[in-house]
Design a protein around this motif. Structure first.
Motif, PDB file in Angstrom:
ATOM      1  N   LEU A 118      19.683  11.255  -6.998  1.00  0.00           N
ATOM      2  CA  LEU A 118      19.731  12.096  -8.194  1.00  0.00           C
ATOM      3  C   LEU A 118      20.221  13.500  -7.844  1.00  0.00           C
ATOM      4  O   LEU A 118      20.971  14.118  -8.608  1.00  0.00           O
ATOM      5  CB  LEU A 118      18.342  12.149  -8.824  1.00  0.00           C
ATOM      6  N   LYS A 166      23.920   9.109 -19.248  1.00  0.00           N
ATOM      7  CA  LYS A 166      24.708   8.390 -18.254  1.00  0.00           C
ATOM      8  C   LYS A 166      25.168   7.047 -18.795  1.00  0.00           C
ATOM      9  O   LYS A 166      24.564   6.490 -19.717  1.00  0.00           O
ATOM     10  CB  LYS A 166      23.896   8.179 -16.960  1.00  0.00           C
ATOM     11  N   ALA A 196      29.793  12.899 -11.175  1.00  0.00           N
ATOM     12  CA  ALA A 196      28.558  12.345 -10.609  1.00  0.00           C
ATOM     13  C   ALA A 196      28.730  10.893 -10.186  1.00  0.00           C
ATOM     14  O   ALA A 196      27.947  10.388  -9.369  1.00  0.00           O
ATOM     15  CB  ALA A 196      27.423  12.457 -11.633  1.00  0.00           C
ATOM     16  N   TYR A 197      29.759  10.201 -10.706  1.00  0.00           N
ATOM     17  CA  TYR A 197      29.949   8.788 -10.384  1.00  0.00           C
ATOM     18  C   TYR A 197      30.878   8.575  -9.199  1.00  0.00           C
ATOM     19  O   TYR A 197      31.003   7.453  -8.709  1.00  0.00           O
ATOM     20  CB  TYR A 197      30.494   8.051 -11.608  1.00  0.00           C
ATOM     21  N   ASP A 220      24.000  14.412  -7.764  1.00  0.00           N
ATOM     22  CA  ASP A 220      24.749  14.837  -8.948  1.00  0.00           C
ATOM     23  C   ASP A 220      25.317  16.236  -8.778  1.00  0.00           C
ATOM     24  O   ASP A 220      26.266  16.618  -9.472  1.00  0.00           O
ATOM     25  CB  ASP A 220      23.844  14.798 -10.186  1.00  0.00           C
TER      26      ASP A 220
END
Length: 745
Positions: A391, A518, A424-425, A394
């Motif tokens: 997390l 998300k 973030a991906y 990110d």
């Protein structure tokens, strides 16, 4: 192809085809497929009709291993990424395939070795790439190598013929020495003469082939020159056609723009006279055609009149003021990053991932339909970081929020916030390992205040359902907070991971408050095949202060799509629904944005139903680009440079910090057996603590656990029940006072 059961010295033809049964998965078992062996490559298709358009898989035999299981089964593997388990209809057919494959492999290895050694055969050995997608020298050299290999094959056959022919003539001579008379003697002399003629003919054939090869090498340069002349002419024709198409498109758009300007007072006002010369950038703009996975709109280059309009003062804003507000700070300006000195040098490597084998099916076959968080998984499927650390990743591209905080225009700020949501991906594209499920009360701090100006804190605030709260604040004018609950389902062939919860980004200077959610992550080929990850769904980034909105679409992967994989498109609109920017790119590589100068909406009578909106845009500019992976990342779980530092031991962190988790630490060190035992101990300790809390509050309808650093409340923006940081962690760290932390490890 020889019909014998065992390989023969005679080389087979270049191509061998036939039906073979191929193992697909545990549900369908062996399926009949059409296999083609050609030029050292083994390919397969579902039917013979697919040979012209759809290949289902290919293995290069030069690097493959061929093993035999039993009378009918055999296996072909290229080192782990591809493995074909095949079964022939009978033992004879299996032996035919083995013979053909072994000969093709030997030939492919020989050709590869010769290719490596023949780099200096021609003076211009460096390939010249053309639009045709090849190299003029490589094609000719490949043809010459093929001819040379054929001559070598013929030479081998000639040697065998000479050897066996000599033996045959000796035997015939011995028979002739017996002074046989009559018909037997005549037959022997006749056979001797024919054997001699056959040997002379084969030698002549070999010599002719060598002469042909010498002639081909002599004329190769002439062939190369003629081929390049044809390619150059084709390229010139293609460029001419492209220019004509662009001119036609620009004329058509200009006509439409003029018609719309006459019909709409708003457009007429927007097309007023401007200063400066017309821009020549139209010829360099890309034309984006309609795509199957992005049916909402089409973008085309803006009309030349709009380039005049942006020359001044809008051009001065975009190319002068804009970089100072939204791009990295100029060299003559004060940059916080230049003043901040890292506390210490961060590590750049972790121990290499051990090569442990485990039967996934034996664990997963009884878990279909269950939630992933409730499946007892060994660390063999994990990566040595926790979900709290994932997390925190990110913030890999926190610079986007730094740039957004400097933007004075909320619509431009929205572009950077949307790019941050996509970035973030980028860390997930190769990350097929599962992060550790955090223990209840586990925390993780990421203190990069000296290096990058921000501090981040995560805490596991719920175990069932698993939920983590995250809060990050930066000295550069932004705050990020989120509470994410992960819902996951194992579907047999794939695993769906659905993050639930809202992400908030608040900017101090403008007071703009953004939220988004998300998209779904899908892990494919769980049981059979190579794991790969896809992101799909839609994101709405909303500015609750101004009403601006950005709609992002993550196109799911499609085998039949002509579009680029992992594509993301989006449109930034104001509160009235007017488009101002178009975003495009991929979630694993980069994102770009283009300013919309004019848009036109289609009617209801289009050829494919409702027509798409057409946006006329200026030339695209880059918003974000993924950082390259560190050297050797493939042996370090494909971690990024930031991820390699997340589990590095640091002094002064809370005793509940993920860095102190023993099973995770043992796994990182490669001691997986000990890590599995420690993981079981920690999970049982957590279950015991929960049972104790339930006994203490027997009348409570649910677990009465209270988070330490976050408090539960109602979100004033979304109305959701969430956990928000209540403060105190960093102050406790400065004091070194951790008395209230639970003993979870």
């Amino acid at each position: 192809m020889s019909e014998a059961k065992t390989p023969t010295p005679t080389p087979p033809g270049d191509t061998y085809k036939g039906w073979v049964f191929k193992w697909t998965n545990y549900i369908k078992g062996y399926q009949r497929r059409w296999f083609v062996l050609s030029n050292g490559l083994l390919s397969y298709y579902r039917t013979q009709a697919e040979m012209g358009h759809t290949c289902r898989g290919t293995i290069n035999l030069a690097t493959a291993t061929i093993t035999v299981d039993d009378a009918c089964n055999f296996v072909i593997s290229n080192g782990g990424t591809q493995t074909y388990h095949l079964k022939a209809s009978c033992e004879v057919e299996r032996q035919r395939w083995i013979t053909a494959l072994e000969l093709a492999k030997a030939k492919a290895v020989r050709m590869q070795a010769e290719s490596d050694d023949s780099g200096d055969d021609f003076p211009s050995s460096s390939p010249r790439i053309t639009q045709g997608g090849g190299s003029q020298n490589s094609e000719v050299q490949s043809a010459l190598r093929t001819l040379s290999n054929k001559v070598e094959d013929l030479s081998t056959c000639n040697d065998l013929i000479s050897k066996h022919g000599s033996a045959l003539q000796r035997s015939l001579a011995e028979l002739d020495g017996l002074r046989l008379t009559g018909e037997a003697g005549d037959k022997i002399r006749q056979v001797t003469e024919r054997a001699t003629l056959f040997r002379i003919t084969s030698n002549a054939m070999i010599n002719s082939c060598r002469d042909f090869l010498t002639l081909a090498q002599t004329h190769s340069k002439r062939w190369q020159k003629a081929l390049q002349a044809e390619r150059d002419q084709r390229v010139r024709l293609e460029e001419t056609l492209e220019q004509l198409a662009k001119q036609h498109n620009h004329l058509e758009r200009a006509f439409r723009g003029a018609a719309q300007a006459n019909a709409s007072p708003d457009n007429k006002g927007a097309a007023g006279p401007g200063k400066g010369e017309a821009s020549d950038e139209d010829d360099d703009n890309e034309f984006f055609d309609a795509m199957e996975e992005a049916p909402e709109f089409i973008t085309v280059p803006a009309d030349p009149q709009f380039h005049k309009l942006v020359s001044f003062p809008l051009a001065a804003f975009m190319w002068g003021i804009y970089p100072r507000l939204c791009e990295p700070l100029a060299m003559n300006q004060e940059s916080p990053s230049q003043e901040l000195v890292p506390l210490k040098k961060r590590r750049t490597r972790i121990p290499d991932k051990p090569n442990y084998s485990l039967n996934l099916w034996s664990i997963m076959k009884n878990c279909i339909g269950k939630e992933l968080s409730k499946i007892p998984m060994p660390v063999n499927f994990n990566e040595p970081i926790s979900m709290l650390q994932r997390l925190s990743e990110d913030l890999e591209y926190h610079e986007l929020l730094d740039k957004a905080a400097k933007c004075q225009n909320s619509l431009e700020q929205m572009c950077y916030v949307a790019a941050f949501a996509v970035s973030a991906y980028s860390t997930t594209v190769y990350r097929t390992g599962k992060p550790f499920n955090p223990l209840l009360g586990e925390t993780y701090e990421l203190d990069r205040k000296r290096e990058s100006g921000y501090r981040s804190l995560c805490e596991q605030v719920s175990h069932h359902p698993p939920a983590a709260a995250h809060h990050a604040i930066s000295d550069r004018g932004w705050t990020l907070r989120q509470e994410i609950t992960v819902a996951s389902k194992f579907r047999g062939k794939y695993l769906s991971i659905m993050p639930l919860g809202t992400i908030h980004a608040v900017f101090e200077k403008s007071n703009n408050h953004y939220t988004w959610k998300k998209v779904t992550t899908t892990v494919h080929n769980i049981i059979v095949g190579k794991l790969w990850i896809d992101q799909s769904g839609e994101i709405d980034v909303v500015n609750h202060t101004t009403g601006d909105r950005c709609h992002l679409k993550f196109a799911p992967y499609s085998y039949f799509s002509r579009d680029v994989a992992r594509k993301v498109t989006g449109v930034v609109m104001d509160k009235d629904g007017k488009a101002h920017y178009v975003l495009s790119g991929t979630w694993d590589e980069k994102m770009e944005f283009s300013k919309v100068m004019q848009s036109s909406r289609g009617g209801e009578n289009g050829t494919e139903g409702k027509q798409k909106t057409v946006y006329q845009t200026l030339k695209a500019r880059e918003l974000w680009r993924r950082n390259p992976l560190p050297d050797g990342a493939e042996t370090m779980y494909y971690f990024t440079a930031l991820a390699l530092t997340l589990n590095e031991l640091e002094d002064g962190v809370a005793p509940t910090d993920s860095r102190r988790r023993p099973d995770q630490r043992l796994m990182e060190e490669g001691r997986w057996d000990e890590a599995n035992a420690e993981k079981q101990r920690l999970e049982e300790k957590q279950r015991s603590a929960r049972r104790e809390r339930e006994r203490e509050a027997a009348s409570a309808p649910h677990d009465n656990y209270l988070a330490l650093w976050f408090e539960r409340c109602e979100d004033p923006i979304t109305g959701e029940e969430i956990h928000i940081y209540k403060g105190g962690y960093w102050e406790a760290k400065e004091r070194g006072s951790w008395e209230n932390c639970p003993n979870i490890f």
